[in-house]
Write an enzyme that holds these catalytic residues in place. Structure first.
Site, PDB file in Angstrom:
ATOM      1  N   GLU A  97      20.833  11.507  35.260  1.00 34.56           N
ATOM      2  CA  GLU A  97      21.370  11.317  33.915  1.00 34.56           C
ATOM      3  C   GLU A  97      22.856  11.000  33.974  1.00 34.56           C
ATOM      4  O   GLU A  97      23.536  11.400  34.925  1.00 34.56           O
ATOM      5  CB  GLU A  97      21.193  12.609  33.102  1.00 34.56           C
ATOM      6  CG  GLU A  97      20.013  12.632  32.200  1.00 34.56           C
ATOM      7  CD  GLU A  97      20.203  11.803  30.927  1.00 34.56           C
ATOM      8  OE1 GLU A  97      21.001  10.863  30.895  1.00 34.56           O
ATOM      9  OE2 GLU A  97      19.507  12.102  29.949  1.00 34.56           O
ATOM     10  N   ASP A  98      23.340  10.338  32.941  1.00 37.42           N
ATOM     11  CA  ASP A  98      24.769  10.106  32.837  1.00 37.42           C
ATOM     12  C   ASP A  98      25.489  11.351  32.330  1.00 37.42           C
ATOM     13  O   ASP A  98      26.517  11.745  32.846  1.00 37.42           O
ATOM     14  CB  ASP A  98      25.083   8.893  31.958  1.00 37.42           C
ATOM     15  CG  ASP A  98      24.442   8.953  30.571  1.00 37.42           C
ATOM     16  OD1 ASP A  98      23.688   9.900  30.273  1.00 37.42           O
ATOM     17  OD2 ASP A  98      24.689   8.016  29.784  1.00 37.42           O
ATOM     18  N   ASP A 101      24.429  17.320  27.453  1.00 37.48           N
ATOM     19  CA  ASP A 101      25.202  18.197  26.573  1.00 37.48           C
ATOM     20  C   ASP A 101      24.286  19.217  25.904  1.00 37.48           C
ATOM     21  O   ASP A 101      24.114  20.307  26.409  1.00 37.48           O
ATOM     22  CB  ASP A 101      26.088  17.425  25.597  1.00 37.48           C
ATOM     23  CG  ASP A 101      25.368  16.331  24.833  1.00 37.48           C
ATOM     24  OD1 ASP A 101      24.154  16.398  24.652  1.00 37.48           O
ATOM     25  OD2 ASP A 101      26.055  15.399  24.395  1.00 37.48           O
ATOM     26  N   LYS A 129      28.265  19.024  29.913  1.00 34.11           N
ATOM     27  CA  LYS A 129      29.003  19.752  28.875  1.00 34.11           C
ATOM     28  C   LYS A 129      28.248  21.049  28.581  1.00 34.11           C
ATOM     29  O   LYS A 129      27.588  21.167  27.560  1.00 34.11           O
ATOM     30  CB  LYS A 129      29.087  18.927  27.594  1.00 34.11           C
ATOM     31  CG  LYS A 129      29.943  17.709  27.634  1.00 34.11           C
ATOM     32  CD  LYS A 129      29.971  17.105  26.220  1.00 34.11           C
ATOM     33  CE  LYS A 129      30.636  15.773  26.179  1.00 34.11           C
ATOM     34  NZ  LYS A 129      30.596  15.214  24.803  1.00 34.11           N
ATOM     35  N   PHE A 151      34.015  13.218  23.198  1.00 40.53           N
ATOM     36  CA  PHE A 151      33.098  12.085  23.264  1.00 40.53           C
ATOM     37  C   PHE A 151      33.619  11.101  24.310  1.00 40.53           C
ATOM     38  O   PHE A 151      34.701  10.547  24.161  1.00 40.53           O
ATOM     39  CB  PHE A 151      32.949  11.402  21.903  1.00 40.53           C
ATOM     40  CG  PHE A 151      31.781  10.463  21.883  1.00 40.53           C
ATOM     41  CD1 PHE A 151      30.497  10.950  21.683  1.00 40.53           C
ATOM     42  CD2 PHE A 151      31.945   9.115  22.121  1.00 40.53           C
ATOM     43  CE1 PHE A 151      29.394  10.097  21.696  1.00 40.53           C
ATOM     44  CE2 PHE A 151      30.859   8.248  22.139  1.00 40.53           C
ATOM     45  CZ  PHE A 151      29.586   8.744  21.925  1.00 40.53           C
TER      46      PHE A 151
END
Length: 174
Positions: A97-98, A101, A129, A151
């Site tokens: 995954e990039d 969160d 995160k 973000f």
């Protein structure tokens, strides 16, 4: 007016950390074949860079899931846009995954993929995160960077389909 982007992680920092994670994964899976599942679209940059650095046999498949739409906050509704092409039965699987969160998307995805009987299934992410984690059961095995709740864009991450191609991780400042 163009968005102002503040550099959070330089291209050099990102590349150095991907090298380290690739060495760790290669050690952990030594003597095994590893099946990478790239989560599109954002994960493609990281997955390709990671795969190039692995020293073990690797196969690759792609899956697209979404919970964002055009906004900057997860909608909480997960939608599979593109499913895998290959079966997972008996494979050592690493989901790439990039960013992780809330964990909603990955919690949903992990449940679906576990039903396909892989030998093992682990998570690898460029960015994490954890303070935003809603789904505490999502355990990340390989994390390049833990970042604050901002973000971010670049290295595959986008803001309304913009900035994926930045070679660093930046924060959109408004």
């Amino acid at each position: 007016m163009a968005d102002k982007i503040r550099v959070l992680l330089t291209e050099e920092e990102v590349n150095a950390r991907i090298n380290e994670i690739a060495q760790e994964i290669s050690r952990d899976y030594e003597g095994k074949n590893l099946h990478l599942i790239c989560i599109l679209k954002g994960g493609v940059f990281f997955t390709c860079e990671l795969a190039k650095r692995l020293t073990i046999p690797v196969s690759l498949d792609f899956m697209s899931v979404s919970s964002y739409g055009k906004g900057t906050v997860s909608s909480g509704v997960v939608k599979i846009v593109k499913d895998l092409d290959e079966p997972l039965e008996g494979k050592e699987v690493l989901i790439v995954e990039d960013i992780i969160d809330s964990g909603r998307t990955l919690a949903y995805l992990m449940e679906i993929l576990k039903q396909r009987n892989p030998k093992s299934i682990q998570l690898c992410t460029l960015l994490d995160k954890p303070e935003r984690r809603v789904k505490k059961q999502v355990q990340v095995t390989y994390t390049c960077f833990t970042i604050p709740d901002e973000f971010v864009v670049g290295y595959g991450l986008d803001y309304d389909q913009k900035y994926r191609n930045l070679p660093y991780i930046g924060v959109v400042e408004q």
